[in-house]
Design a protein around this motif. Structure first.
Motif, short mmCIF file in Angstrom:
data_model
loop_
_atom_site.label_atom_id
_atom_site.label_comp_id
_atom_site.label_asym_id
_atom_site.label_seq_id
_atom_site.Cartn_x
_atom_site.Cartn_y
_atom_site.Cartn_z
N UNK A 186 54.51 -60.88 -20.01
CA UNK A 186 55.27 -61.10 -18.68
C UNK A 186 54.31 -61.09 -17.40
N UNK A 187 53.32 -60.38 -17.57
CA UNK A 187 52.28 -60.24 -16.56
C UNK A 187 51.44 -61.75 -16.34
N UNK A 188 51.42 -62.02 -15.15
CA UNK A 188 50.23 -63.24 -14.82
C UNK A 188 49.36 -62.78 -13.90
N UNK A 189 49.08 -61.67 -13.39
CA UNK A 189 47.72 -61.14 -13.19
C UNK A 189 47.75 -59.74 -13.52
N UNK A 190 46.46 -59.01 -13.41
CA UNK A 190 46.22 -57.86 -14.10
C UNK A 190 46.95 -56.90 -13.13
N UNK A 191 47.88 -55.91 -13.86
CA UNK A 191 48.30 -54.75 -13.22
C UNK A 191 47.50 -53.74 -12.48
N UNK A 192 46.17 -53.75 -13.15
CA UNK A 192 45.24 -52.71 -12.49
C UNK A 192 44.44 -53.40 -11.12
N UNK A 193 43.75 -54.46 -11.69
CA UNK A 193 43.00 -55.01 -10.53
C UNK A 193 43.64 -56.29 -9.70
N UNK A 194 44.64 -56.73 -10.29
CA UNK A 194 45.27 -57.92 -9.46
C UNK A 194 44.62 -59.14 -9.89
N UNK A 195 43.58 -59.48 -10.78
CA UNK A 195 42.92 -60.46 -11.05
C UNK A 195 44.13 -61.39 -11.64
N UNK A 196 43.65 -62.84 -11.28
CA UNK A 196 44.63 -63.83 -11.90
C UNK A 196 44.21 -63.96 -13.34
N UNK A 197 45.12 -63.87 -14.22
CA UNK A 197 44.91 -64.22 -15.81
C UNK A 197 45.37 -65.53 -16.42
N UNK A 198 45.95 -66.40 -15.53
CA UNK A 198 46.41 -67.53 -16.11
C UNK A 198 45.58 -68.35 -17.11
N UNK A 199 44.16 -68.30 -16.88
CA UNK A 199 43.30 -68.94 -17.78
C UNK A 199 43.24 -68.42 -19.25
N UNK A 200 43.70 -67.24 -19.23
CA UNK A 200 43.61 -66.25 -20.61
C UNK A 200 44.90 -66.64 -21.11
N UNK A 201 45.90 -66.77 -20.36
CA UNK A 201 47.20 -67.09 -20.85
C UNK A 201 47.14 -68.50 -21.43
N UNK A 202 46.52 -69.45 -20.70
CA UNK A 202 46.58 -70.81 -21.31
C UNK A 202 45.91 -70.98 -22.52
N UNK A 203 44.73 -70.32 -22.56
CA UNK A 203 43.77 -70.34 -23.74
C UNK A 203 44.74 -69.62 -25.12
N UNK A 204 45.36 -68.49 -24.87
CA UNK A 204 46.07 -68.02 -25.81
C UNK A 204 47.45 -69.00 -26.44
N UNK A 205 47.99 -69.57 -25.51
CA UNK A 205 48.89 -70.61 -25.71
C UNK A 205 48.43 -71.68 -26.45
N UNK A 206 47.20 -72.06 -26.08
CA UNK A 206 46.61 -73.55 -26.76
C UNK A 206 46.32 -72.97 -28.37
N UNK A 207 45.60 -71.61 -28.26
CA UNK A 207 45.48 -71.10 -29.75
C UNK A 207 46.64 -70.88 -30.41
N UNK A 208 47.75 -70.36 -29.85
CA UNK A 208 49.01 -70.51 -30.74
C UNK A 208 49.56 -71.58 -31.05
N UNK A 209 49.49 -72.71 -30.35
CA UNK A 209 50.15 -74.09 -30.56
C UNK A 209 49.25 -75.03 -31.50
#
Length: 60
Positions: A32-55
């Motif tokens: 459910x996180x779309x940004x790092x809860x610690x530093x606030x960095x946007x993690x959309x690229x990591x989520x998209x890479x994971x989704x591509x790997x999954x699919x």
């Protein structure tokens, strides 16, 4: 539409084995996180890479 059992198994295994981390501070990202809860960095690229790997195997 019936989902093949091997697709369901693949998704369940991927969700339990994947670890997505912030590229800046290496904090593990929770579901459910779309940004790092610690530093606030946007993690959309990591989520998209994971989704591509999954699919990718499901498209074969």
């Amino acid at each position: 539409m019936t989902i093949p059992e091997e697709h369901i198994t693949h998704v369940v295994q991927a969700m339990s084995s994947a670890t997505i981390s912030c590229p800046e501070c290496k904090t593990r990202i929770r579901y459910g996180d779309y940004e790092c809860p610690r530093c606030g960095h946007d993690i959309e690229d990591q989520l998209r890479a994971w989704a591509a790997w999954l699919l990718d195997p499901l498209q074969r």
